[in-house]
Design an enzyme around this catalytic site. Sequence first.
Site, PDB file in Angstrom:
ATOM      1  N   HIS A 127     -28.137 -16.612  -8.249  1.00 11.93           N
ATOM      2  CA  HIS A 127     -27.307 -15.732  -8.230  1.00 11.93           C
ATOM      3  C   HIS A 127     -26.172 -16.812  -8.253  1.00 11.93           C
ATOM      4  O   HIS A 127     -24.682 -16.189  -7.640  1.00 11.93           O
ATOM      5  CB  HIS A 127     -27.972 -15.382  -6.161  1.00 11.93           C
ATOM      6  CG  HIS A 127     -28.914 -14.933  -6.751  1.00 11.93           C
ATOM      7  ND1 HIS A 127     -29.424 -13.394  -5.270  1.00 11.93           N
ATOM      8  CD2 HIS A 127     -29.937 -13.877  -7.414  1.00 11.93           C
ATOM      9  CE1 HIS A 127     -29.535 -12.255  -6.106  1.00 11.93           C
ATOM     10  NE2 HIS A 127     -30.509 -12.857  -7.237  1.00 11.93           N
ATOM     11  N   THR A 249     -41.728 -14.958 -14.230  1.00  6.80           N
ATOM     12  CA  THR A 249     -43.209 -15.101 -14.011  1.00  6.80           C
ATOM     13  C   THR A 249     -43.873 -15.724 -12.718  1.00  6.80           C
ATOM     14  O   THR A 249     -44.402 -15.998 -12.095  1.00  6.80           O
ATOM     15  CB  THR A 249     -42.787 -16.537 -15.109  1.00  6.80           C
ATOM     16  OG1 THR A 249     -44.328 -16.604 -15.246  1.00  6.80           O
ATOM     17  CG2 THR A 249     -42.091 -17.161 -15.193  1.00  6.80           C
ATOM     18  N   ASP A 266     -46.281 -10.838 -11.825  1.00  8.39           N
ATOM     19  CA  ASP A 266     -47.144 -10.958 -12.753  1.00  8.39           C
ATOM     20  C   ASP A 266     -48.448 -11.861 -11.691  1.00  8.39           C
ATOM     21  O   ASP A 266     -48.085 -12.023 -10.417  1.00  8.39           O
ATOM     22  CB  ASP A 266     -47.029 -11.980 -13.694  1.00  8.39           C
ATOM     23  CG  ASP A 266     -46.909 -13.371 -14.240  1.00  8.39           C
ATOM     24  OD1 ASP A 266     -47.188 -14.356 -12.463  1.00  8.39           O
ATOM     25  OD2 ASP A 266     -46.274 -13.690 -14.904  1.00  8.39           O
TER      26      ASP A 266
END
Length: 371
Positions: A127, A249, A266
Amino acid sequence: MRLLVVSILLCALSPVDGITAHPDMSKTLRDIEKIASGDDDVELIGDIIDRGQTAVGKTVADILRERQPAQHFGPKYPPPGPPGSRECNADPCCVWAHVSNALTALFLERDGQCNDNARAAVRAGFHDAATWHKGLGFGGADGSLALSPFEIHRIENNGLEDIVYKLKDLREMFNVGMADMFQFAATHAAVSCPLGPRIRVFVGRKDSDRTPPIGLIPTPFATADRIIRFFRNKTIPPQDLVALLGAHTVSKQFFVNLKRAGAPQDSTPGVWDVLYYKQTLGENLQPEVFRFQSDINVSKDRRTEEKFRDFAGRQSQERWNEDYARAYLRLSLLGVDNINSLTECTQALPDQRREFAVSDPVDAENAPASE
Ligand code: HEM
Protein backbone atom coordinates in the site's frame (compact mmCIF):
# COMPACT_ATOMS: atom_id res chain seq x y z
CA MET A 1 29.65 -10.01 -37.51
CA ARG A 2 26.66 -10.31 -35.16
CA LEU A 3 24.86 -7.58 -37.10
CA LEU A 4 25.61 -9.34 -40.37
CA VAL A 5 24.16 -12.64 -39.11
CA VAL A 6 21.09 -10.79 -37.87
CA SER A 7 20.66 -9.00 -41.22
CA ILE A 8 20.89 -12.29 -43.11
CA LEU A 9 18.35 -13.86 -40.78
CA LEU A 10 16.04 -10.85 -41.13
CA CYS A 11 16.22 -11.10 -44.93
CA ALA A 12 15.58 -14.83 -44.81
CA LEU A 13 12.54 -14.40 -42.59
CA SER A 14 11.02 -11.29 -44.19
CA PRO A 15 7.67 -12.01 -45.82
CA VAL A 16 7.98 -11.78 -49.59
CA ASP A 17 5.48 -9.50 -51.40
CA GLY A 18 2.22 -11.26 -52.03
CA ILE A 19 2.94 -14.11 -49.63
CA THR A 20 1.23 -13.93 -46.26
CA ALA A 21 3.62 -14.37 -43.34
CA HIS A 22 2.94 -17.15 -40.83
CA PRO A 23 1.40 -15.57 -37.70
CA ASP A 24 4.38 -16.76 -35.63
CA MET A 25 6.78 -15.08 -38.00
CA SER A 26 6.13 -11.53 -36.81
CA LYS A 27 6.99 -12.66 -33.30
CA THR A 28 10.22 -14.26 -34.53
CA LEU A 29 11.11 -11.09 -36.40
CA ARG A 30 10.42 -8.97 -33.36
CA ASP A 31 12.59 -11.24 -31.22
CA ILE A 32 15.45 -11.02 -33.70
CA GLU A 33 15.12 -7.25 -33.92
CA LYS A 34 15.21 -7.09 -30.15
CA ILE A 35 18.38 -9.19 -29.99
CA ALA A 36 19.93 -7.06 -32.72
CA SER A 37 19.26 -3.85 -30.82
CA GLY A 38 20.26 -5.45 -27.50
CA ASP A 39 16.83 -4.38 -26.23
CA ASP A 40 14.14 -6.26 -24.33
CA ASP A 41 10.51 -5.84 -23.31
CA VAL A 42 11.23 -5.02 -19.69
CA GLU A 43 10.19 -1.54 -18.67
CA LEU A 44 12.67 0.10 -16.31
CA ILE A 45 11.84 2.65 -13.65
CA GLY A 46 13.02 5.84 -11.93
CA ASP A 47 16.64 6.83 -12.51
CA ILE A 48 17.61 3.43 -13.94
CA ILE A 49 15.42 3.83 -17.00
CA ASP A 50 18.72 3.78 -18.97
CA ARG A 51 19.74 0.49 -17.19
CA GLY A 52 21.61 2.25 -14.41
CA GLN A 53 24.65 4.49 -14.03
CA THR A 54 26.26 3.01 -10.91
CA ALA A 55 27.07 -0.57 -9.88
CA VAL A 56 23.93 -0.76 -7.73
CA GLY A 57 21.76 0.84 -10.41
CA LYS A 58 23.01 -1.67 -12.98
CA THR A 59 22.43 -4.52 -10.51
CA VAL A 60 18.80 -3.52 -9.94
CA ALA A 61 18.26 -3.08 -13.69
CA ASP A 62 19.81 -6.52 -14.28
CA ILE A 63 17.52 -8.11 -11.70
CA LEU A 64 14.44 -6.52 -13.26
CA ARG A 65 15.63 -7.70 -16.69
CA GLU A 66 16.11 -11.28 -15.38
CA ARG A 67 19.87 -11.15 -15.91
CA GLN A 68 20.53 -11.64 -12.20
CA PRO A 69 18.57 -13.58 -9.57
CA ALA A 70 16.10 -11.61 -7.47
CA GLN A 71 16.84 -13.70 -4.38
CA HIS A 72 20.05 -14.36 -2.47
CA PHE A 73 20.39 -17.24 -0.04
CA GLY A 74 23.60 -16.38 1.81
CA PRO A 75 23.41 -16.53 5.60
CA LYS A 76 22.51 -13.48 7.68
CA TYR A 77 25.73 -11.65 8.58
CA PRO A 78 26.65 -10.84 12.16
CA PRO A 79 26.34 -7.05 12.52
CA PRO A 80 29.79 -5.50 13.17
CA GLY A 81 28.66 -3.82 16.42
CA PRO A 82 25.70 -2.83 18.60
CA PRO A 83 23.31 -0.16 17.24
CA GLY A 84 24.80 3.33 17.51
CA SER A 85 28.38 2.06 17.93
CA ARG A 86 31.17 3.43 15.72
CA GLU A 87 31.56 0.03 14.00
CA CYS A 88 27.84 -0.15 13.31
CA ASN A 89 27.55 3.44 12.07
CA ALA A 90 30.36 2.79 9.59
CA ASP A 91 28.31 0.06 7.86
CA PRO A 92 24.95 1.13 6.35
CA CYS A 93 23.52 -2.41 6.66
CA CYS A 94 24.46 -2.93 10.32
CA VAL A 95 21.43 -1.09 11.67
CA TRP A 96 19.18 -3.20 9.41
CA ALA A 97 20.57 -6.41 10.92
CA HIS A 98 19.40 -5.07 14.29
CA VAL A 99 16.03 -4.01 12.83
CA SER A 100 15.82 -7.55 11.48
CA ASN A 101 16.16 -9.06 14.98
CA ALA A 102 13.28 -6.88 16.19
CA LEU A 103 11.12 -7.83 13.18
CA THR A 104 11.73 -11.55 13.67
CA ALA A 105 10.37 -11.22 17.23
CA LEU A 106 7.35 -9.35 15.81
CA PHE A 107 6.55 -11.67 12.88
CA LEU A 108 6.88 -15.26 14.16
CA GLU A 109 4.52 -17.50 16.07
CA ARG A 110 5.91 -20.08 18.50
CA ASP A 111 5.13 -22.87 16.03
CA GLY A 112 7.30 -21.21 13.36
CA GLN A 113 4.47 -19.88 11.19
CA CYS A 114 4.22 -16.19 10.36
CA ASN A 115 1.59 -14.16 12.16
CA ASP A 116 -0.83 -11.23 11.80
CA ASN A 117 2.00 -8.66 12.07
CA ALA A 118 3.85 -10.35 9.20
CA ARG A 119 0.81 -10.43 6.89
CA ALA A 120 -0.04 -6.82 7.71
CA ALA A 121 3.58 -5.78 6.99
CA VAL A 122 3.44 -7.35 3.51
CA ARG A 123 0.20 -5.49 2.77
CA ALA A 124 1.60 -2.23 4.20
CA GLY A 125 4.63 -2.48 1.89
CA PHE A 126 2.26 -2.88 -1.06
CA HIS A 127 0.00 0.00 0.00
CA ASP A 128 2.90 2.43 0.56
CA ALA A 129 4.52 1.63 -2.80
CA ALA A 130 1.47 1.24 -5.03
CA THR A 131 0.30 4.86 -4.64
CA TRP A 132 2.20 5.74 -7.78
CA HIS A 133 1.55 5.59 -11.49
CA LYS A 134 3.49 6.58 -14.57
CA GLY A 135 3.79 10.34 -14.95
CA LEU A 136 2.59 11.17 -11.41
CA GLY A 137 5.92 12.68 -10.33
CA PHE A 138 5.58 11.81 -6.64
CA GLY A 139 4.17 9.07 -4.40
CA GLY A 140 5.23 5.43 -4.37
CA ALA A 141 7.57 3.82 -1.84
CA ASP A 142 8.14 7.00 0.13
CA GLY A 143 6.82 6.26 3.63
CA SER A 144 3.79 8.52 3.19
CA LEU A 145 1.47 5.74 4.43
CA ALA A 146 2.88 6.58 7.89
CA LEU A 147 4.10 10.15 7.38
CA SER A 148 1.08 11.76 5.69
CA PRO A 149 -1.55 12.84 8.24
CA PHE A 150 -4.36 11.53 6.01
CA GLU A 151 -3.31 8.47 4.03
CA ILE A 152 -3.57 5.82 6.77
CA HIS A 153 -7.19 6.87 7.46
CA ARG A 154 -8.37 6.02 3.95
CA ILE A 155 -10.84 3.17 3.65
CA GLU A 156 -8.47 0.97 1.61
CA ASN A 157 -6.00 1.12 4.52
CA ASN A 158 -8.47 -0.25 7.07
CA GLY A 159 -6.66 -2.72 9.29
CA LEU A 160 -3.17 -1.35 8.62
CA GLU A 161 -3.10 1.16 11.50
CA ASP A 162 -1.56 -1.19 14.06
CA ILE A 163 1.38 -2.36 11.92
CA VAL A 164 1.99 1.19 10.64
CA TYR A 165 2.32 2.48 14.22
CA LYS A 166 4.55 -0.46 15.19
CA LEU A 167 6.87 0.12 12.20
CA LYS A 168 6.89 3.87 12.87
CA ASP A 169 8.04 3.20 16.45
CA LEU A 170 10.79 0.87 15.23
CA ARG A 171 11.90 3.43 12.69
CA GLU A 172 12.27 6.02 15.46
CA MET A 173 14.03 3.54 17.74
CA PHE A 174 16.63 2.69 15.06
CA ASN A 175 16.72 6.10 13.33
CA VAL A 176 16.15 4.78 9.80
CA GLY A 177 13.93 5.96 6.93
CA MET A 178 10.19 5.23 6.94
CA ALA A 179 10.06 4.27 3.24
CA ASP A 180 12.92 1.81 3.75
CA MET A 181 11.29 0.49 6.93
CA PHE A 182 8.09 -0.42 5.05
CA GLN A 183 9.93 -2.20 2.25
CA PHE A 184 12.49 -3.90 4.50
CA ALA A 185 9.65 -5.10 6.75
CA ALA A 186 7.56 -6.43 3.83
CA THR A 187 10.60 -8.27 2.48
CA HIS A 188 11.50 -9.52 5.96
CA ALA A 189 7.94 -10.72 6.53
CA ALA A 190 8.02 -12.79 3.32
CA VAL A 191 11.22 -14.61 4.30
CA SER A 192 9.96 -15.02 7.89
CA CYS A 193 7.07 -17.13 6.63
CA PRO A 194 8.04 -20.78 6.10
CA LEU A 195 8.97 -21.40 2.42
CA GLY A 196 8.98 -17.63 1.68
CA PRO A 197 11.43 -16.00 -0.78
CA ARG A 198 14.62 -14.22 0.34
CA ILE A 199 14.16 -11.13 -1.81
CA ARG A 200 17.19 -8.91 -2.38
CA VAL A 201 16.63 -5.71 -0.44
CA PHE A 202 17.95 -2.19 -1.06
CA VAL A 203 17.86 0.81 1.28
CA GLY A 204 18.34 4.57 0.93
CA ARG A 205 14.91 5.74 -0.32
CA LYS A 206 13.75 9.30 0.35
CA ASP A 207 10.84 9.87 2.73
CA SER A 208 7.86 12.09 2.00
CA ASP A 209 4.77 13.16 3.93
CA ARG A 210 2.93 14.23 0.77
CA THR A 211 -0.48 12.56 0.49
CA PRO A 212 -0.88 10.69 -2.82
CA PRO A 213 -4.04 10.96 -4.98
CA ILE A 214 -6.92 8.65 -4.14
CA GLY A 215 -7.91 5.67 -6.27
CA LEU A 216 -4.48 4.07 -6.77
CA ILE A 217 -5.15 0.93 -4.67
CA PRO A 218 -7.57 -1.50 -6.40
CA THR A 219 -10.70 -2.80 -4.66
CA PRO A 220 -11.46 -6.50 -4.04
CA PHE A 221 -14.41 -6.28 -6.42
CA ALA A 222 -12.51 -4.88 -9.44
CA THR A 223 -12.68 -6.55 -12.84
CA ALA A 224 -9.57 -8.22 -14.26
CA ASP A 225 -9.50 -5.56 -16.96
CA ARG A 226 -9.34 -2.76 -14.45
CA ILE A 227 -6.73 -4.51 -12.27
CA ILE A 228 -4.48 -5.30 -15.23
CA ARG A 229 -4.73 -1.66 -16.38
CA PHE A 230 -4.00 -0.43 -12.83
CA PHE A 231 -0.84 -2.52 -12.57
CA ARG A 232 0.35 -1.82 -16.11
CA ASN A 233 0.15 1.85 -15.24
CA LYS A 234 2.61 1.10 -12.43
CA THR A 235 4.95 -0.67 -14.96
CA ILE A 236 3.84 -4.07 -13.61
CA PRO A 237 2.93 -6.48 -16.44
CA PRO A 238 0.13 -9.10 -16.04
CA GLN A 239 2.48 -12.02 -15.24
CA ASP A 240 4.09 -10.01 -12.41
CA LEU A 241 0.63 -9.06 -11.16
CA VAL A 242 -0.19 -12.77 -10.86
CA ALA A 243 3.04 -13.38 -8.94
CA LEU A 244 2.32 -10.50 -6.55
CA LEU A 245 -1.26 -11.58 -5.87
CA GLY A 246 0.23 -14.78 -4.43
CA ALA A 247 0.99 -12.71 -1.30
CA HIS A 248 -2.63 -13.52 -0.44
CA THR A 249 -1.22 -16.94 0.53
CA VAL A 250 -0.57 -15.42 3.98
CA SER A 251 -3.57 -13.13 4.03
CA LYS A 252 -6.71 -12.81 6.13
CA GLN A 253 -9.61 -10.49 5.43
CA PHE A 254 -11.38 -8.41 8.07
CA PHE A 255 -13.26 -5.69 6.16
CA VAL A 256 -14.49 -7.19 2.89
CA ASN A 257 -17.05 -9.38 4.63
CA LEU A 258 -17.49 -8.35 8.26
CA LYS A 259 -19.41 -11.53 9.10
CA ARG A 260 -16.35 -13.56 8.17
CA ALA A 261 -13.68 -11.33 9.75
CA GLY A 262 -10.42 -13.24 10.07
CA ALA A 263 -11.13 -15.62 7.17
CA PRO A 264 -7.92 -16.52 5.27
CA GLN A 265 -7.45 -16.52 1.49
CA ASP A 266 -6.07 -20.06 1.60
CA SER A 267 -6.12 -22.83 4.22
CA THR A 268 -2.50 -22.20 5.35
CA PRO A 269 -2.18 -18.44 6.09
CA GLY A 270 0.94 -18.98 8.23
CA VAL A 271 2.92 -20.52 5.34
CA TRP A 272 4.18 -18.93 2.10
CA ASP A 273 2.98 -21.78 -0.14
CA VAL A 274 1.21 -22.03 -3.52
CA LEU A 275 -2.05 -23.31 -2.06
CA TYR A 276 -3.60 -19.86 -2.61
CA TYR A 277 -3.36 -20.34 -6.40
CA LYS A 278 -5.04 -23.76 -6.30
CA GLN A 279 -7.81 -22.72 -3.94
CA THR A 280 -8.54 -19.47 -5.81
CA LEU A 281 -9.04 -21.68 -8.87
CA GLY A 282 -11.46 -23.76 -6.80
CA GLU A 283 -9.21 -26.82 -6.31
CA ASN A 284 -9.42 -28.44 -2.87
CA LEU A 285 -11.34 -25.38 -1.66
CA GLN A 286 -12.14 -25.51 2.08
CA PRO A 287 -15.09 -23.81 3.79
CA GLU A 288 -12.88 -21.56 5.96
CA VAL A 289 -11.30 -19.94 2.88
CA PHE A 290 -12.67 -16.60 1.66
CA ARG A 291 -11.75 -15.79 -1.94
CA PHE A 292 -11.63 -12.17 -3.17
CA GLN A 293 -13.74 -11.60 -6.28
CA SER A 294 -10.81 -9.61 -7.73
CA ASP A 295 -8.50 -12.65 -7.34
CA ILE A 296 -11.05 -14.95 -8.99
CA ASN A 297 -11.42 -12.45 -11.83
CA VAL A 298 -7.66 -12.37 -12.46
CA SER A 299 -7.44 -16.18 -12.25
CA LYS A 300 -9.91 -16.44 -15.16
CA ASP A 301 -8.75 -13.68 -17.50
CA ARG A 302 -7.16 -14.82 -20.79
CA ARG A 303 -4.07 -12.63 -20.10
CA THR A 304 -3.40 -14.06 -16.64
CA GLU A 305 -5.07 -17.47 -16.39
CA GLU A 306 -2.12 -19.43 -17.79
CA LYS A 307 0.32 -17.94 -15.27
CA PHE A 308 -2.18 -18.49 -12.46
CA ARG A 309 -2.49 -22.18 -13.41
CA ASP A 310 1.28 -22.46 -13.76
CA PHE A 311 1.79 -21.32 -10.14
CA ALA A 312 -1.01 -23.68 -9.05
CA GLY A 313 0.70 -26.56 -10.86
CA ARG A 314 3.35 -29.08 -9.88
CA GLN A 315 6.71 -28.06 -8.36
CA SER A 316 5.88 -24.38 -8.70
CA GLN A 317 7.10 -23.07 -5.32
CA GLU A 318 10.64 -22.12 -6.40
CA ARG A 319 9.39 -20.65 -9.68
CA TRP A 320 6.80 -18.54 -7.95
CA ASN A 321 9.23 -17.40 -5.22
CA GLU A 322 11.68 -16.08 -7.82
CA ASP A 323 8.94 -14.39 -9.87
CA TYR A 324 7.45 -12.87 -6.72
CA ALA A 325 10.89 -11.65 -5.62
CA ARG A 326 11.52 -9.90 -8.94
CA ALA A 327 8.02 -8.38 -9.08
CA TYR A 328 8.18 -7.28 -5.45
CA LEU A 329 11.58 -5.63 -5.93
CA ARG A 330 10.02 -3.58 -8.76
CA LEU A 331 6.99 -2.71 -6.62
CA SER A 332 9.25 -1.70 -3.71
CA LEU A 333 11.04 0.81 -5.95
CA LEU A 334 8.05 2.54 -7.55
CA GLY A 335 8.46 6.32 -7.42
CA VAL A 336 12.07 6.01 -6.17
CA ASP A 337 14.30 8.31 -8.21
CA ASN A 338 17.66 7.56 -6.53
CA ILE A 339 18.00 3.84 -7.23
CA ASN A 340 21.57 4.51 -8.45
CA SER A 341 22.56 5.51 -4.94
CA LEU A 342 20.82 2.80 -2.89
CA THR A 343 22.71 0.16 -0.87
CA GLU A 344 21.98 -3.56 -0.98
CA CYS A 345 21.44 -4.99 2.53
CA THR A 346 20.16 -8.49 1.74
CA GLN A 347 22.74 -9.88 4.20
CA ALA A 348 20.72 -8.29 7.02
CA LEU A 349 17.75 -10.60 6.35
CA PRO A 350 17.19 -13.92 8.13
CA ASP A 351 17.86 -17.18 6.29
CA GLN A 352 15.13 -18.67 4.14
CA ARG A 353 13.18 -21.47 5.82
CA ARG A 354 12.83 -24.12 3.15
CA GLU A 355 11.56 -26.81 5.47
CA PHE A 356 8.12 -26.92 6.94
CA ALA A 357 5.76 -29.77 7.66
CA VAL A 358 3.01 -29.26 5.11
CA SER A 359 -0.13 -30.87 6.44
CA ASP A 360 -2.19 -30.44 3.28
CA PRO A 361 -1.65 -33.51 1.07
CA VAL A 362 -2.54 -31.57 -2.08
CA ASP A 363 0.30 -29.20 -1.39
CA ALA A 364 2.87 -31.77 -0.29
CA GLU A 365 4.18 -32.10 -3.85
CA ASN A 366 5.30 -28.48 -3.70
CA ALA A 367 7.15 -28.71 -0.41
CA PRO A 368 10.91 -28.50 -1.04
CA ALA A 369 12.77 -31.66 -0.01
CA SER A 370 14.30 -31.66 3.46
CA GLU A 371 18.00 -30.88 3.53
C1 HEM B 1 -5.81 -6.45 -7.20
C2 HEM B 1 -4.95 -6.26 -6.24
C3 HEM B 1 -5.28 -6.43 -4.79
C4 HEM B 1 -6.46 -6.30 -4.14
C5 HEM B 1 -7.82 -5.92 -4.72
C6 HEM B 1 -6.22 -6.61 -2.75
C7 HEM B 1 -7.17 -6.58 -1.77
C8 HEM B 1 -6.99 -6.96 -0.46
C9 HEM B 1 -7.98 -6.94 0.56
C10 HEM B 1 -9.41 -6.45 0.38
C11 HEM B 1 -7.43 -7.42 1.69
C12 HEM B 1 -8.13 -7.65 3.04
C13 HEM B 1 -8.12 -6.43 3.90
C14 HEM B 1 -9.01 -6.68 5.09
O1 HEM B 1 -10.22 -6.81 4.89
O2 HEM B 1 -8.50 -6.79 6.21
C15 HEM B 1 -6.07 -7.75 1.39
C16 HEM B 1 -5.20 -8.28 2.29
C17 HEM B 1 -3.89 -8.51 2.00
N1 HEM B 1 -3.23 -8.19 0.83
FE1 HEM B 1 -4.07 -7.62 -0.88
N2 HEM B 1 -4.92 -6.93 -2.59
C18 HEM B 1 -4.30 -6.82 -3.80
C19 HEM B 1 -2.96 -7.01 -4.07
C20 HEM B 1 -2.03 -7.31 -3.11
C21 HEM B 1 -0.61 -7.33 -3.35
C22 HEM B 1 0.05 -6.96 -4.67
C23 HEM B 1 -0.04 -7.68 -2.16
C24 HEM B 1 1.41 -7.84 -1.83
C25 HEM B 1 2.39 -7.86 -2.66
C26 HEM B 1 -1.09 -7.91 -1.21
C27 HEM B 1 -0.91 -8.36 0.07
C28 HEM B 1 -1.93 -8.55 0.98
C29 HEM B 1 -1.74 -9.16 2.29
C30 HEM B 1 -0.46 -9.77 2.82
C31 HEM B 1 -2.96 -9.10 2.94
C32 HEM B 1 -3.30 -9.61 4.34
C33 HEM B 1 -3.29 -8.47 5.35
C34 HEM B 1 -3.68 -8.96 6.72
O3 HEM B 1 -4.06 -10.12 6.88
O4 HEM B 1 -3.59 -8.15 7.66
N3 HEM B 1 -2.28 -7.67 -1.82
N4 HEM B 1 -5.83 -7.44 0.08
